[in-house]
Design a protein around this motif. Structure first.
Motif, PDB file in Angstrom:
ATOM      1  N   PRO A 327      15.146 -33.358 -23.137  1.00 10.37           N
ATOM      2  CA  PRO A 327      14.790 -33.485 -21.720  1.00 10.37           C
ATOM      3  C   PRO A 327      15.372 -34.762 -21.119  1.00 10.37           C
ATOM      4  CG  PRO A 327      12.865 -32.949 -23.042  1.00 10.37           C
ATOM      5  CD  PRO A 327      13.953 -33.303 -24.006  1.00 10.37           C
ATOM      6  N   MET A 328      16.027 -34.627 -19.979  1.00  2.32           N
ATOM      7  CA  MET A 328      16.661 -35.774 -19.339  1.00  2.32           C
ATOM      8  C   MET A 328      16.584 -35.628 -17.817  1.00  2.32           C
ATOM      9  SD  MET A 328      20.640 -37.077 -19.759  1.00  2.32           S
ATOM     10  CE  MET A 328      21.321 -35.748 -18.744  1.00  2.32           C
ATOM     11  N   ASN A 329      16.246 -36.711 -17.168  1.00  2.00           N
ATOM     12  CA  ASN A 329      16.235 -36.772 -15.696  1.00  2.00           C
ATOM     13  C   ASN A 329      15.411 -35.635 -15.096  1.00  2.00           C
ATOM     14  OD1 ASN A 329      17.821 -39.009 -15.982  1.00  2.00           O
ATOM     15  ND2 ASN A 329      19.729 -37.994 -15.459  1.00  2.00           N
ATOM     16  N   THR A 330      14.175 -35.566 -15.530  1.00  2.00           N
ATOM     17  CA  THR A 330      13.300 -34.457 -15.179  1.00  2.00           C
ATOM     18  C   THR A 330      12.852 -34.438 -13.724  1.00  2.00           C
ATOM     19  OG1 THR A 330      11.473 -35.788 -16.059  1.00  2.00           O
ATOM     20  CG2 THR A 330      12.449 -34.148 -17.532  1.00  2.00           C
ATOM     21  N   SER A 331      13.087 -35.505 -12.982  1.00  4.70           N
ATOM     22  CA  SER A 331      12.760 -35.512 -11.555  1.00  4.70           C
ATOM     23  C   SER A 331      13.800 -34.757 -10.744  1.00  4.70           C
ATOM     24  CB  SER A 331      12.677 -36.948 -11.036  1.00  4.70           C
ATOM     25  OG  SER A 331      13.943 -37.586 -11.151  1.00  4.70           O
ATOM     26  N   TYR A 343      19.295 -46.578  -7.296  1.00  2.00           N
ATOM     27  CA  TYR A 343      18.410 -45.499  -7.724  1.00  2.00           C
ATOM     28  C   TYR A 343      17.409 -45.882  -8.815  1.00  2.00           C
ATOM     29  CZ  TYR A 343      17.057 -41.064  -9.899  1.00  2.00           C
ATOM     30  OH  TYR A 343      16.341 -40.026 -10.422  1.00  2.00           O
ATOM     31  N   GLY A 344      17.605 -47.008  -9.478  1.00  2.93           N
ATOM     32  CA  GLY A 344      16.842 -47.304 -10.681  1.00  2.93           C
ATOM     33  C   GLY A 344      15.335 -47.229 -10.555  1.00  2.93           C
ATOM     34  N   MET A 345      14.789 -47.567  -9.408  1.00  2.00           N
ATOM     35  CA  MET A 345      13.338 -47.516  -9.228  1.00  2.00           C
ATOM     36  C   MET A 345      12.781 -46.126  -9.503  1.00  2.00           C
ATOM     37  SD  MET A 345      10.435 -48.833  -8.525  1.00  2.00           S
ATOM     38  CE  MET A 345      10.830 -50.455  -7.882  1.00  2.00           C
ATOM     39  N   PHE A 346      13.519 -45.102  -9.108  1.00  2.00           N
ATOM     40  CA  PHE A 346      13.017 -43.742  -9.240  1.00  2.00           C
ATOM     41  C   PHE A 346      13.031 -43.258 -10.688  1.00  2.00           C
ATOM     42  CE2 PHE A 346      14.829 -44.321  -4.985  1.00  2.00           C
ATOM     43  CZ  PHE A 346      13.679 -44.124  -4.232  1.00  2.00           C
ATOM     44  N   LEU A 347      13.849 -43.886 -11.523  1.00  2.00           N
ATOM     45  CA  LEU A 347      13.781 -43.625 -12.964  1.00  2.00           C
ATOM     46  C   LEU A 347      12.436 -44.070 -13.518  1.00  2.00           C
ATOM     47  CD1 LEU A 347      17.298 -45.058 -13.905  1.00  2.00           C
ATOM     48  CD2 LEU A 347      16.700 -42.628 -13.883  1.00  2.00           C
ATOM     49  N   LEU A 348      11.998 -45.254 -13.090  1.00  2.00           N
ATOM     50  CA  LEU A 348      10.714 -45.800 -13.541  1.00  2.00           C
ATOM     51  C   LEU A 348       9.544 -44.924 -13.101  1.00  2.00           C
ATOM     52  CD1 LEU A 348      11.379 -49.539 -12.645  1.00  2.00           C
ATOM     53  CD2 LEU A 348      11.211 -48.602 -14.956  1.00  2.00           C
ATOM     54  N   ILE A 349       9.628 -44.427 -11.882  1.00  2.00           N
ATOM     55  CA  ILE A 349       8.543 -43.608 -11.346  1.00  2.00           C
ATOM     56  C   ILE A 349       8.377 -42.339 -12.168  1.00  2.00           C
ATOM     57  CG2 ILE A 349       7.825 -42.211  -9.362  1.00  2.00           C
ATOM     58  CD1 ILE A 349       9.087 -44.366  -7.552  1.00  2.00           C
ATOM     59  N   GLU A 350       9.478 -41.633 -12.412  1.00  2.00           N
ATOM     60  CA  GLU A 350       9.374 -40.374 -13.155  1.00  2.00           C
ATOM     61  C   GLU A 350       8.977 -40.599 -14.602  1.00  2.00           C
ATOM     62  OE1 GLU A 350       9.736 -36.157 -14.011  1.00  2.00           O
ATOM     63  OE2 GLU A 350       9.249 -37.398 -12.256  1.00  2.00           O
ATOM     64  N   ALA A 351       9.529 -41.623 -15.243  1.00  3.63           N
ATOM     65  CA  ALA A 351       9.166 -41.892 -16.638  1.00  3.63           C
ATOM     66  C   ALA A 351       7.676 -42.159 -16.768  1.00  3.63           C
ATOM     67  CB  ALA A 351       9.973 -43.074 -17.165  1.00  3.63           C
ATOM     68  N   THR A 352       7.129 -42.951 -15.853  1.00  2.12           N
ATOM     69  CA  THR A 352       5.700 -43.259 -15.900  1.00  2.12           C
ATOM     70  C   THR A 352       4.855 -42.009 -15.692  1.00  2.12           C
ATOM     71  OG1 THR A 352       6.125 -45.502 -15.072  1.00  2.12           O
ATOM     72  CG2 THR A 352       3.875 -44.673 -14.874  1.00  2.12           C
ATOM     73  N   GLU A 358       1.689 -36.342 -15.591  1.00  3.70           N
ATOM     74  CA  GLU A 358       1.464 -36.065 -14.168  1.00  3.70           C
ATOM     75  C   GLU A 358       2.639 -35.366 -13.485  1.00  3.70           C
ATOM     76  OE1 GLU A 358      -1.436 -39.893 -13.130  1.00  3.70           O
ATOM     77  OE2 GLU A 358       0.674 -39.912 -12.481  1.00  3.70           O
ATOM     78  N   SER A 359       3.524 -34.733 -14.237  1.00  2.66           N
ATOM     79  CA  SER A 359       4.761 -34.201 -13.638  1.00  2.66           C
ATOM     80  C   SER A 359       4.716 -32.710 -13.329  1.00  2.66           C
ATOM     81  CB  SER A 359       5.951 -34.514 -14.554  1.00  2.66           C
ATOM     82  OG  SER A 359       6.185 -35.908 -14.593  1.00  2.66           O
ATOM     83  N   GLY A 360       3.545 -32.130 -13.335  1.00  2.00           N
ATOM     84  CA  GLY A 360       3.399 -30.754 -12.887  1.00  2.00           C
ATOM     85  C   GLY A 360       4.221 -29.763 -13.688  1.00  2.00           C
ATOM     86  N   ASP A 361       4.930 -28.878 -12.983  1.00  2.00           N
ATOM     87  CA  ASP A 361       5.681 -27.810 -13.632  1.00  2.00           C
ATOM     88  C   ASP A 361       6.801 -28.334 -14.528  1.00  2.00           C
ATOM     89  OD1 ASP A 361       4.098 -25.957 -12.363  1.00  2.00           O
ATOM     90  OD2 ASP A 361       5.523 -25.594 -10.729  1.00  2.00           O
TER      91      ASP A 361
END
Length: 390
Positions: A327-331, A343-352, A358-361
């Motif tokens: 699994p990679m870059n699931t957002s 873009y780096g901030m959004f990597l942190l958000i999805e990883a957390t 909390e990532s739903g489907d």
């Protein structure tokens, strides 16, 4: 003397979130995205602005952001190394926490990257202006395309192009499962669900890149809250513990890159893994900066997930997408979810979110350990983190 391993688990991320609106948001400024994301991330952490004693930003000064937010931090950092800045900020916050200087760090990001696009003036004295622009080397797509062309020359154009297609399509499939992805936005133009034919027939940007090889240009913001172990122990949600970190950069302009087929991730990846005390095989989720599909291929090799020239085979058959075993870059990544400029901030958000379940489907089953990797500039800088939910 404190060693890198001594810093493992000193700090954790306990709050993350985006700004209220993402994608095409012409009625909001970059600063509004900073503020909304900060407020949302603090709420996610169960904290308020009054709890913040350190502020980290890139691209805009902390003085301006602090004034806008109405806070007076006692520790501040505006390290700006492109898209990897925010991951470096996490490491800097961890060091400050370990030194006893702070307990709660707020890292914010906001860019109206789509709505305020304009042709930027060039500094005539800058290295790129003098030594690259006269020869047509202007802009990220051209710089990254040159690096990718060298990679193709070394490892075979057809197999590399197929690898790029696999990265692009797999990432899009994740994006379709993320309600916040720009491909799910009402203003999205073009097909959302795509296949190999769509990829190969999409319009050219800078050879060998089709438009589906290139990141989006969107508006939006994000923020994360990094705290000491004491604060994290009382967090309202499960913390994402910082097990390992590393950062570095080895050039500015693309013509000075030591090796167009390898980034300095070959240093930051092993250092972060060693500090965390884990191996590549332990990683459940890889969040890899994807400004371009080529960025992903060279990064996977540089980090050590596969050998030189092996990335196209490593990602083959949509292995990194939903249902794949890596699994990679699931957002939906910078390619299909959001890319405001850095873009780096959004990597942190999805990883957390993945580590919290909390990532739903798109939730990855048994996601306990994530490697998060940012790239900045013209493949210039990298920062690598290893995060754990226990």
């Amino acid at each position: 003397m404190t060693t890198a391993s001594d810093l493992s688990r000193v700090a954790a991320i306990i709050g993350v979130d985006e700004s209220d609106e993402m994608g095409h948001v012409p009625h909001k400024s970059s600063m509004q995205h900073h503020a909304e994301a900060a407020d949302n991330a603090l709420r996610d952490a169960g904290l308020t602005l009054d709890d913040v004693d350190a502020l980290f930003c890139a691209g805009v000064g902390t003085v301006s952001v602090a004034e806008y937010l109405g806070i007076v931090p006692k520790y501040t950092d505006t390290t700006s190394i492109g898209g990897s800045s925010f991951l470096a900020h996490v490491e800097h916050a961890m060091v400050a926490i370990n030194a006893g200087l702070i307990d709660v760090a707020l890292i914010t990001h906001g860019e109206a990257g789509r709505s305020t696009r304009a042709r930027a003036g060039r500094d005539a004295t800058a290295a790129g202006s003098q030594f690259e622009a006269p020869y047509g080397m202007i802009g990220a797509p051209v710089a990254y395309a040159m690096a990718c062309s060298r990679y193709m020359h070394m490892y075979g154009a057809d197999r590399v192009r197929q690898g790029m297609a696999d990265v692009s399509i797999a990432t899009r499939k994740w994006a379709l499962q993320n309600p916040k992805s720009f491909v799910n936005h009402p203003t999205w133009i073009g097909p959302a669900d795509v296949g190999y034919e769509d990829y190969h027939e999409s319009r050219w940007i800078a050879w060998p890149f089709h438009i589906m090889d290139c990141c989006l240009v969107t508006d939006g913001g994000g923020a994360c809250v990094v705290v000491s172990a004491d604060v994290a122990s009382n967090a309202k949600k499960n913390p994402a513990w910082i097990l390992g970190s590393a950062e570095g950069h080895d050039h500015q302009i693309i013509s000075q890159m030591p090796d167009l087929t390898r980034t300095i991730a070959y240093q930051t990846g092993p250092r972060a893994l060693e500090m965390a005390g884990v191996t590549h095989d332990d990683i459940d989720l890889a969040m890899i900066y994807d400004s371009f599909t080529y960025t992903v291929l060279t990064t996977l090799e540089s980090l050590g997930f596969c050998g030189p020239g092996e990335a196209p085979d490593f990602v083959a058959n949509l292995r990194t997408g939903p249902g794949g075993d890596f699994p990679m870059n699931t957002s939906g990544g910078g390619l299909s979810y959001a890319h405001t400029g850095m873009y780096g901030m959004f990597l942190l958000i999805e990883a957390t979110r993945q580590l919290r379940g909390e990532s739903g489907d798109r939730q990855v089953e048994d996601c306990n350990l994530s490697l998060v990797h940012g790239t900045g500039g013209e493949l210039s800088s990298t920062a690598t983190l290893v995060l754990s939910n226990s």
